[in-house]
Structures are given as C-alpha cells and as structure tokens.
Motif scaffolding. Structure first.
Motif, PDB file in Angstrom:
ATOM      1  N   ASP A 100       0.826  -1.209   0.000  1.00 59.75           N
ATOM      2  CA  ASP A 100       0.000   0.000   0.000  1.00 59.75           C
ATOM      3  C   ASP A 100       0.858   1.256   0.000  1.00 59.75           C
ATOM      4  OD1 ASP A 100      -2.240  -1.568   0.043  1.00 59.75           O
ATOM      5  OD2 ASP A 100      -2.547  -1.424   2.205  1.00 59.75           O
ATOM      6  N   GLN A 130     -10.500  -7.840   2.651  1.00 57.96           N
ATOM      7  CA  GLN A 130     -10.796  -6.905   1.573  1.00 57.96           C
ATOM      8  C   GLN A 130      -9.744  -5.813   1.505  1.00 57.96           C
ATOM      9  OE1 GLN A 130     -13.925  -4.018   2.595  1.00 57.96           O
ATOM     10  NE2 GLN A 130     -14.203  -5.131   4.493  1.00 57.96           N
ATOM     11  N   PRO A 131      -9.589  -5.068   0.428  1.00 61.12           N
ATOM     12  CA  PRO A 131     -10.164  -5.339  -0.879  1.00 61.12           C
ATOM     13  C   PRO A 131      -9.244  -6.192  -1.771  1.00 61.12           C
ATOM     14  CG  PRO A 131      -9.243  -3.142  -0.874  1.00 61.12           C
ATOM     15  CD  PRO A 131      -8.985  -3.715   0.495  1.00 61.12           C
ATOM     16  N   PRO A 177      -6.916   2.405 -15.888  1.00 58.58           N
ATOM     17  CA  PRO A 177      -6.994   3.507 -14.926  1.00 58.58           C
ATOM     18  C   PRO A 177      -8.305   3.428 -14.135  1.00 58.58           C
ATOM     19  CG  PRO A 177      -6.269   4.304 -17.068  1.00 58.58           C
ATOM     20  CD  PRO A 177      -6.671   2.877 -17.261  1.00 58.58           C
ATOM     21  N   GLY A 178      -8.227   3.599 -12.841  1.00 57.79           N
ATOM     22  CA  GLY A 178      -9.430   3.518 -12.006  1.00 57.79           C
ATOM     23  C   GLY A 178      -9.676   2.130 -11.459  1.00 57.79           C
ATOM     24  N   TYR A 179      -8.759   1.204 -11.731  1.00 59.63           N
ATOM     25  CA  TYR A 179      -8.952  -0.190 -11.300  1.00 59.63           C
ATOM     26  C   TYR A 179      -9.180  -0.297  -9.784  1.00 59.63           C
ATOM     27  CZ  TYR A 179      -7.766  -4.837  -9.676  1.00 59.63           C
ATOM     28  OH  TYR A 179      -7.792  -6.032  -9.014  1.00 59.63           O
ATOM     29  N   THR A 180      -8.362   0.389  -8.995  1.00 57.69           N
ATOM     30  CA  THR A 180      -8.443   0.176  -7.541  1.00 57.69           C
ATOM     31  C   THR A 180      -9.793   0.609  -6.962  1.00 57.69           C
ATOM     32  OG1 THR A 180      -7.371   2.283  -7.085  1.00 57.69           O
ATOM     33  CG2 THR A 180      -5.957   0.332  -7.120  1.00 57.69           C
ATOM     34  N   ALA A 181     -10.430   1.598  -7.616  1.00 57.86           N
ATOM     35  CA  ALA A 181     -11.729   2.056  -7.097  1.00 57.86           C
ATOM     36  C   ALA A 181     -12.775   0.954  -7.217  1.00 57.86           C
ATOM     37  CB  ALA A 181     -12.176   3.302  -7.844  1.00 57.86           C
ATOM     38  N   SER A 214     -12.050  -1.945  -4.829  1.00 49.01           N
ATOM     39  CA  SER A 214     -12.495  -1.691  -3.451  1.00 49.01           C
ATOM     40  C   SER A 214     -13.924  -2.160  -3.245  1.00 49.01           C
ATOM     41  CB  SER A 214     -12.433  -0.193  -3.121  1.00 49.01           C
ATOM     42  OG  SER A 214     -11.115   0.248  -3.154  1.00 49.01           O
ATOM     43  N   LEU A 272     -15.078  -5.503  -1.035  1.00 43.71           N
ATOM     44  CA  LEU A 272     -16.015  -5.349   0.078  1.00 43.71           C
ATOM     45  C   LEU A 272     -17.214  -6.286  -0.099  1.00 43.71           C
ATOM     46  CD1 LEU A 272     -17.266  -3.958   2.528  1.00 43.71           C
ATOM     47  CD2 LEU A 272     -17.930  -2.062   1.075  1.00 43.71           C
ATOM     48  N   ASN A 282     -16.189  -9.921   0.557  1.00 39.14           N
ATOM     49  CA  ASN A 282     -15.970 -10.111   1.989  1.00 39.14           C
ATOM     50  C   ASN A 282     -17.302 -10.221   2.725  1.00 39.14           C
ATOM     51  OD1 ASN A 282     -15.518  -8.462   4.807  1.00 39.14           O
ATOM     52  ND2 ASN A 282     -13.787  -9.793   4.333  1.00 39.14           N
ATOM     53  N   GLN A 283     -18.261  -9.365   2.338  1.00 43.47           N
ATOM     54  CA  GLN A 283     -19.600  -9.427   2.953  1.00 43.47           C
ATOM     55  C   GLN A 283     -20.287 -10.748   2.639  1.00 43.47           C
ATOM     56  OE1 GLN A 283     -21.222  -5.756   1.381  1.00 43.47           O
ATOM     57  NE2 GLN A 283     -21.579  -5.002   3.447  1.00 43.47           N
ATOM     58  N   ARG A 291     -26.077  -5.154  -7.186  1.00 48.83           N
ATOM     59  CA  ARG A 291     -25.798  -3.883  -6.502  1.00 48.83           C
ATOM     60  C   ARG A 291     -24.368  -3.432  -6.807  1.00 48.83           C
ATOM     61  NH1 ARG A 291     -26.551  -5.379  -1.401  1.00 48.83           N
ATOM     62  NH2 ARG A 291     -24.324  -5.716  -1.084  1.00 48.83           N
ATOM     63  N   LEU A 326     -22.851  -0.082  -8.631  1.00 52.71           N
ATOM     64  CA  LEU A 326     -21.810   0.783  -8.045  1.00 52.71           C
ATOM     65  C   LEU A 326     -20.623   0.928  -9.003  1.00 52.71           C
ATOM     66  CD1 LEU A 326     -21.859  -0.503  -4.355  1.00 52.71           C
ATOM     67  CD2 LEU A 326     -22.396   1.810  -5.111  1.00 52.71           C
ATOM     68  N   ILE A 373     -19.204   4.423 -10.464  1.00 56.95           N
ATOM     69  CA  ILE A 373     -17.798   4.830 -10.315  1.00 56.95           C
ATOM     70  C   ILE A 373     -17.156   5.067 -11.675  1.00 56.95           C
ATOM     71  CG2 ILE A 373     -15.503   3.992  -9.623  1.00 56.95           C
ATOM     72  CD1 ILE A 373     -16.924   2.497  -7.314  1.00 56.95           C
TER      73      ILE A 373
END
Lengths: 309, 488
Positions: free
Chosen positions: B80, B215-216, B420-424, B427, B431, B434-435, B449, B453, B457
C-alpha cells in the motif's frame, strides 16, 4: 495653497517608537498566525475547493471538471461511508466515556498510599507510549483464534466466541477494536485525572469527612466538580482522537468483515491513498470536519455554559 | 458531456501536493517522498515492494555495482505504501527514483499519465536483452500497454495448487494432476476437499483448504482466479477494441464463482475471513491444511514456517504442486500478475535505470537469485522460458514444469484489468466478496448492486463512455511487438 511641514528624521523617531510599542504584541504573534494559516487554514480551504471538482489521480493528474455538490452526494449515498460514520461515532462516544470512567477509577486507586503504587504509575503510562500500528499488530496476535491470549482467557471463562474469531465476526469485531483503544488510552485518563485529583486541597476532603460525608458524596460533590475543567478537556481531546482512528483498523480488520469496523479514517485512507479520488476524499474530509466540529461545539457549549474563563 | 481541462501550473502542482499531505495527515499513512539530492551520475535509486524477489535481488546488488560501477540505492516499502508514495510523488513531480517496482494493475494508469517511460527504444537498440526468451503471456499481461513495453518483469506470478502428499496418501485420495485436463474441474476440486472434511491427521483436526478473505485486494486476487476460470469478464469490451467499460459482473459466471468461493470458505478455517495474502499462504505451512490454490510464489514460500522467516516449515518435504482446476466447458484462464521494473519519466538517470532493469531481469541474475540459498531458497518467479528448462534451477525447484504450464495459460488483462481507475472498482468488489462470505445475502442481488456501483464509479471516472482512444490489446499483437523489437 497647502502648507507643508517637514520633520527631521529625529523628530519622526518618537512616532515610530510609539507605533512599535503599540503594535508589538501583533508583531510577536504574527509568525504564529501566519504559520497557523499556512498549515491549517490553507490546506482545509484548498480541500474545500477540491471537493467541488472531479479530480481522480488514477484518471488524470489534473482536476477535470467542476461538479458542484456531486462528491458530497456521492459520499453520503455510499453505504460504506455511512457505515463508517456510524462506526466512528460509536467508537468515539463509547471510547471516550469508558476510558474516562475507567481512568477515573484507576486515578482514585492511585491516590491511595498502597505499597507498589510508584511501580503501578510507571507501568500505567507504557501503553500510551506505543505507536497505534504496533498495538494493532500486538492485538492481532492476542486475538488470534488459534491461541491468542485474549481468546484463551475468554474461552477459559466459558464465554461464547464466534468461530471466525473475535476479529472475524461482525458482531464482535468493532468491540474488539474499541477494547484495543480502551487498553491503550485509559492510562492517559488515569494519569491526567490523578494529577488533577492531587491538586484538590486536603482540607476540603478532611472537612467533608468530619461532616461524615460518604466517599461517593465526596467524589461527586467535591472531587469531580473541582477537576471538572480538566475532565471536560481531556474527554474532548480523546473524542477527537478516536474520531480519527485508522492504524488499528488497517492492521486488525481493514474495515471488515463487510463494513462492520470501517471508520472514517479508514475510508479517507482508502479513497485518498488507494483510489486517489481527491475530489471525493476532500468531500468526505469536510463532512468529517463539520461533524466533529458540530459535536465538539455543542459539547463545549453545554459543558462550559456555567463556567467563567 | 464535455469537460474543460484545467492546465496544471507549477502552483497547482504544489497545491495538489498539499492536498495529498492533508489527506495523509488525516489517514496517517503517507510516507513523504524524499527529494532527490545532488547525486552523481553513477548512481541508481531503486524503489521496490518487499515481495520475495526483493530479498534475493538485494543480495545480488554488489555484483551489479561491480559490473557497471553504478552504485545502487535500494529502498523497500509495503504494498500500500509503495503506490501511495509513487502516485503522490508523480503528481507533485518529486519522484526521487530511477527504477520503480510496478504492480500489474497499475500499468495503464502509470503509462497513460506519462509517469513512466516506454522502454521500446531502449529494447530495440539492445542487441543482447534476448526479448524472445520472455514468456509472451507474461509480457502481454504485465508489461505492455498500447503497443509499448513500459516495464520488464522481475517476478512473474501465476496461480496453482499446493496439496499435502502425506495426507492424500494417508486417506487414499488420488493426487491432483500436474497437467491441466478436462477432468480436473472446480467441481472435482471441491469433491476432493470434501473428502478431507472432518478428518484428523497426526492427532490434529484438518481443514480441507484455506482462502484469503480480507478486503479489498487480497480477496479479489484469489477470487478473480476463480471468476476468470469460469469465463467471467469485468467489462463489456476489454482488452479487445473498441473499449467499453460497461461492467458485466451480473453474469452467471460471476454468480457461479461466488458460489464456489463461498463453498471454499466453508471448508477453510473460519478466521480466514481476515486473511491477507501471506496469512492464507503461510497457514498451509502450519500443517493443518489439505490443499489450496494461490499465487505461485507460495510454491516455495510454504517451505518456511512463516513469511520469509528462513525457519523450515513442517510441510517442507510433504507437499507437492498441481495444475489449477478449470470450469467444465470453459477454456482455462490463469491469473497472471507479479512485479515489474520501470523507469519514471521524472528520472534524470534513465540510462542507469534501464541498465539496472536489464540486469535484474536478465537470465543470469534471475538464475543467481534462484540459487541464493538463504531463507531456504526463496525465488522461482521466472518470466524467462529458458529458466524453466534450466537443470540447475529445476533441481532446487522441482515444480517448475507445473508452474510453466500455468504461465502459458495466463492472461492478467482479463483476470484483473490494468485500467486507470482499477483500484476504485476493486475496493467495491472486495467489500462485496468479503460481505458475501459471512452474510446470508443472495450473491445475485449483491452482484447486481455491485454492478450498479461499478457503473456509477466508472461513469464518474469518465470511463463510461470511454473518451480516449481504444487499443486492440491482444496476445497476438503482443507477440508481433516482441518479434519486431527483438529483431530491431
């Protein structure tokens, strides 16, 4: 025609000296004010501006468009952010309250002239000197379902534990993080409150005892009112500190399971330093700033409304 | 919808750096980049993640310094912290490194933003780099973007199976195959695991398998191998042109993958819900896990009792590796990932940077890294074909044939698209997964859902509709580029 009066440099000197003397406090305080503005006000105002832009470093290094309140709407509509807000408030309110209560109890014990109290006082301060991230790693082992000390103690007491472990169940994970905070910061309350209680004059306590006041009455009617200002301020400080809880969450649970231990600090980290969404994280930062300031303002208003400063 | 691009002045750059500092102070996680000091030209600064390759590469550096006369300043960071440090430094134009470690998913972002340079010209002029020795699937997955080779692989990872020979023998369970086949399916894999359910071995209870639940990123890394195996795609059209990033995670392949992953969790230690990469990997080394699949570095990491401890594990001589199962009727796709080295555009010693990359990714250096005996031989993440056939190396790492087969079936651009934007979006997916492990929610509802999202994004990040030029990013195109640069 205007008459022009010329003064010699010597004649100006007293005026300059008077000006300096009159404004000296402002000159002395100016560097601090400038530093304060540069280091606090400017970044906050810049974050406020950024919060109205679409600006994601993954997509491009520059802000791409003015989006009004879109980032705020997006933040408040995100279920994980709302969960983070709820968890943070639970942690902050419960944490500050429990740590104060336990800290006060320990401080009252420390007042007793019992043998070994000097050692206890020295040991008490130890947890607060450890970096939160280290405490996080420490408790990762203590909570280990396969033989961590905390798990072992709770099992020995025949308490039911979730199969996933204390940190693995949504029903216990947040409480586990709260416990870590209480373990680390209760001594801080104890030491500060102990110092305040030492300043309570013995004569007043003696007089109360002669009047046969109970220990409870002495505590509630004499000791607590006399240390009230200190107590109010440290509770406020801890509330604000817990509101920013991040390190322990990152190490222990990464906000999981699900959103059960997600805090605002962790959300800001994820949006800002993992997803690099500057616009969205600026909006989240400002929501957090507003909430914490409103709560603190209300707290200060009600706590100090009868006080003279 | 059109947007006015704000020209970035130096002042705005400084402002953005201030924002980064503000955010960091909120989160308390930013390691401030060190400004480059006046260093002589015979130096190269390398910024790396502390994955296993780092330790053996570090041990070889005196040889590089002796060969080239270039002094190496090597610094390591956690996963990270590395990306935080790199992105903050790139945006503020304060990068102090001449070589950086780049994860597979960051490539598109780094190259599109001009943060790292293309190595095409360096490679074309280099007569002894032997580009054709690299496995094309690896270069395609981890190093190529829009017809440019921007990095070279220093540690290439696939995913494969590890199992306990002694436990399988003891219970009379057939060993999983070392070659991929139509019979070795995820259904068969689960059946095999279930035959270990409730068993004891050596007086201790066994867990049939172990998964990664945190996660993530960790859960996404393990889950996406399953989803890729089942033929799931993230987007409507990527990497083939025209690029359309409309999310596609409501399809049956995703739901099936979630179902299989939940079954695997039920057969794992319950605390695996919080396991990150090495928690899952090193859990197998403790001796109470029958079989699991994970990144190929764990083919050797499990020889140690913990992550890079150097202390031999209980399973060191009792485990073997096998091919990854596939879904019935679906062509197998193996998740390829790993670490590569690139040169930041802000570096003023790019020649030194390329020299270091060429050395670190060369056959000779990689072989020496593999033969470094410390910590029980901890490096076999080769991107070069010749090393999988090298007798000296195979003597240390007997599973290399299995690993090479996995590499040749790999496609990192499908499993975890480096856009580009992969990590968003990762995440959100992490999540959700994991749920889903602990919750009772229907996977279909959760994925719908999540798809919504994703869409929100990606629209917010200007990826839907895609406004930049598409690129037909195919393996054949990658092979053509390798051939062209290799012959130049």
């Amino acid at each position: 025609m205007h008459a022009i009066t010329l003064r010699s440099p010597q004649a100006l000197a007293p005026v300059r000296r008077g000006f300096l003397r009159q404004n000296l406090p402002y000159f002395l305080i100016a560097p601090s004010v400038i530093m304060l503005l540069a280091l606090i006000a400017y970044p906050l105002l810049f974050a406020l501006k950024s919060s109205f832009y679409f600006w994601n470093l993954q997509v491009g290094p520059q802000p791409l468009a003015f989006v009004g309140f879109d980032n705020y709407v997006q933040a408040l509509n995100a279920f994980d952010f709302r969960a983070a807000l709820t968890n943070t408030l639970i942690l902050s309110i419960l944490g500050a309250a429990i740590e104060f209560s336990l800290g006060l109890a320990i401080a009252l014990v420390l007042l007793k002239s019992l043998p070994g109290m000097n050692v206890v006082r020295a040991l008490l301060i130890l947890p607060t000197t450890i970096a939160p991230i280290v405490v996080g790693f420490l408790f990762r082992y203590l909570y280990d379902p396969g033989g961590g000390l905390v798990t072992w103690v709770l099992r020995s007491l025949s308490l039911p534990l979730p199969a996933e472990g204390i940190l693995g169940s949504p029903s216990t994970a947040l409480a586990a993080i709260l416990f870590v905070d209480i373990w680390q910061w209760t001594p801080f309350f104890a030491i500060v409150l102990y110092a305040s209680l030492l300043a309570v004059p013995d004569e007043i306590i003696e007089a109360a005892r002669l009047d046969r006041a109970s220990a409870w009455t002495i505590l509630m009617r004499i000791k607590l009112p006399l240390i009230r200002r200190t107590a109010i301020i440290i509770v406020m400080l801890r509330f604000m500190q817990i509101f920013n809880t991040f390190d322990t969450v990152l190490v222990l649970t990464r906000g999981g399971p699900g959103t059960s231990t997600r805090t605002l600090g962790y959300s800001l980290y994820e949006q800002g330093l993992v997803n690099f969404n500057v616009g969205l994280v600026s909006a989240q930062t400002w929501i957090a700033v507003l909430i914490v300031n409103i709560i603190v303002a209300l707290y200060v208003f009600f706590a100090f409304r009868n006080e003279e400063w | 919808m059109t947007f006015d691009i704000v020209n970035m002045s130096r002042r705005n750059m400084l402002k953005s750096a201030s924002v980064a500092a503000l955010l960091a102070s909120s989160a308390g996680a930013l390691v401030a980049p060190r400004r480059a000091s006046a260093q002589d030209a015979k130096t190269v600064r390398v910024l790396s993640v502390e994955d296993p390759f780092f330790f053996s590469m570090k041990a070889m550096i005196p040889e590089f310094e002796k060969e080239t006369g270039i002094k190496v300043e090597l610094e390591s960071l956690s996963y990270d912290a590395l990306q935080t440090r790199l992105v903050s430094a790139f945006v503020a134009k304060t990068s102090d490194a001449d070589v950086i470690a780049v994860d597979q998913m960051w490539l598109g972002q780094y190259l599109d933003n001009g943060w790292i340079i293309s190595l095409n010209d360096y490679i074309a002029k280099d007569s002894d780099i032997n580009l054709a020795d690299f496995i094309p699937e690896v270069l395609y997955s981890s190093n190529m973007w829009r017809g440019q080779i921007a990095t070279l692989p220093v540690a290439a990872y696939a995913q494969g199976v590890m199992y306990r020979k002694d436990i399988f023998d003891s219970f009379g369970i057939a060993a999983p195959p070392t070659k991929a086949s139509e019979d070795w399916t995820w259904t068969k894999y689960i059946e095999t695991l279930k035959s270990l359910e409730g068993k004891f071995f050596g007086g201790k209870p066994l867990f049939p398998t172990v998964i990664c639940g945190s996660q993530p990123s960790p859960i996404t890394h393990m889950f996406t191998q399953l989803s890729a195996s089942h033929g799931a795609n993230w987007f409507k059209s990527f990497p083939g042109a025209p690029w359309d990033f409309s999310p596609q995670i409501t399809g049956p392949a995703w739901a099936k993958s979630v179902d299989v992953y939940r079954q695997l969790y039920k057969l794992s230690p319950p605390e695996a819900i919080n396991y990150v990469w090495f928690d899952a990997g090193t859990r197998f080394a403790k001796g109470d896990i029958g079989m699991f699949y994970w990144w190929t570095p764990y083919f050797y990491l499990v020889k140690n009792s913990g992550y890079m401890t150097g202390k031999k594990s209980d399973v060191m001589d009792k485990y073997a590796t096998a091919a990854l199962p596939k879904a019935k009727g679906v062509a197998q796709t193996i998740s390829l990932g790993g670490w590569s080295l690139g040169v930041p555009s802000s570096s003023d010693r790019q020649d030194n940077g390329y020299a270091f990359i060429k050395w670190a990714t060369s056959k000779a250096t990689q072989k020496k890294m593999a033969q470094w005996p410390d910590l029980n031989f901890q490096f076999s993440d080769f991107a070069r074909k010749s090393l999988y056939e090298d007798a000296d190396v195979k003597a240390i790492y007997p599973y290399l044939d299995v690993q090479y087969d996995m590499m040749k079936q790999g496609n990192g651009k499908i499993t975890r698209p480096p856009v580009p934007g992969y990590t968003a979006v990762e995440s959100v997916l992490g999540l959700t997964l994991n749920q889903l492990l602990t919750g009772s929610e229907d996977p279909k509802t959760a994925l719908e859902r999540t798809n919504s999202l994703f869409e929100s994004i990606l629209k917010g990040n200007l990826m839907i509709p895609y406004q930049k030029e598409s690129y037909a990013d195919t393996l054949d195109g990658a092979k053509a580029l390798i051939g062209k640069l290799g012959k130049a």
